[in-house]
Design an enzyme around this catalytic site. Sequence first.
Site, mmCIF file in Angstrom:
data_model
loop_
_atom_site.group_PDB
_atom_site.id
_atom_site.type_symbol
_atom_site.label_atom_id
_atom_site.label_comp_id
_atom_site.label_asym_id
_atom_site.label_seq_id
_atom_site.Cartn_x
_atom_site.Cartn_y
_atom_site.Cartn_z
ATOM 1 N N ILE A 173 0.886 -1.167 0.000
ATOM 2 C CA ILE A 173 0.000 0.000 0.000
ATOM 3 C C ILE A 173 0.921 1.213 0.000
ATOM 4 C CG2 ILE A 173 -1.810 1.265 1.239
ATOM 5 C CD1 ILE A 173 -2.751 -1.442 2.316
ATOM 6 N N HIS A 207 0.002 5.145 1.489
ATOM 7 C CA HIS A 207 -0.088 5.530 2.903
ATOM 8 C C HIS A 207 1.123 4.966 3.639
ATOM 9 C CE1 HIS A 207 -3.049 6.655 6.276
ATOM 10 N NE2 HIS A 207 -1.850 6.516 6.821
ATOM 11 N N LEU A 208 1.968 5.850 4.118
ATOM 12 C CA LEU A 208 3.195 5.478 4.807
ATOM 13 C C LEU A 208 2.911 4.557 5.995
ATOM 14 C CD1 LEU A 208 6.293 6.104 4.973
ATOM 15 C CD2 LEU A 208 5.659 7.752 6.747
ATOM 16 N N HIS A 209 3.714 3.530 6.127
ATOM 17 C CA HIS A 209 3.624 2.634 7.277
ATOM 18 C C HIS A 209 4.975 1.956 7.482
ATOM 19 C CE1 HIS A 209 2.453 0.348 3.685
ATOM 20 N NE2 HIS A 209 2.895 -0.741 4.298
ATOM 21 N N GLN A 210 5.324 1.793 8.735
ATOM 22 C CA GLN A 210 6.553 1.105 9.090
ATOM 23 C C GLN A 210 6.223 -0.284 9.621
ATOM 24 O OE1 GLN A 210 10.393 2.589 10.709
ATOM 25 N NE2 GLN A 210 9.414 2.088 12.648
#
Length: 182
Positions: free
Chosen positions: A127, A130-133
Amino acid sequence: MESDSSGMQRLWAPDRLAYILGENRPTSDDAGDDCPFCRAPSDPEEDSLVVARGQHAYVVLNLYPYNPGHVLICTYRHVAGFVELTADEAHEVTDLTQQTLVALQRSLLPHGFNLGMNQGTVGGAGIAAHLHQHVVPRWGGDTNFMPVVAGTKVMPQSLTDTRDALRAAWPEDSDPSSGSDG
């Protein structure tokens, strides 16, 4: 598990098909109902896989985990790139990552961790909009024949049980559901 007439055993993982087919992935870079990371914080609490909430970011279990306890730290704001974060957002992503590591260590006793952000589709982001770690707990020998030969990962605990265990192990100086980082 079930066996066929040849004795071959099969472990069915039908929930993985949604991931393979790309369900729950945004079709554009726009925020809204199309983005699961924009939807997750407002999901009903009993259904939500949200572990902890801050003012600018939150921690949620990965719906398609690589390993037990695989979590994502996501910003509330729909932004694709790390360089687009405000200083407050970047700080809170770091704080929540540290708190997540403590909770995972207390609850699941992993031997190590993988931490990372995949930027862009070519960079491996499922995805990308949308930034996600990712925070992935690792254990010695956790890559066995199942994912290598069978393309299947065996998860020994339900996502809701994992969420509850992480919440119970969350560092005392921060409330995982308070909406602030402590």
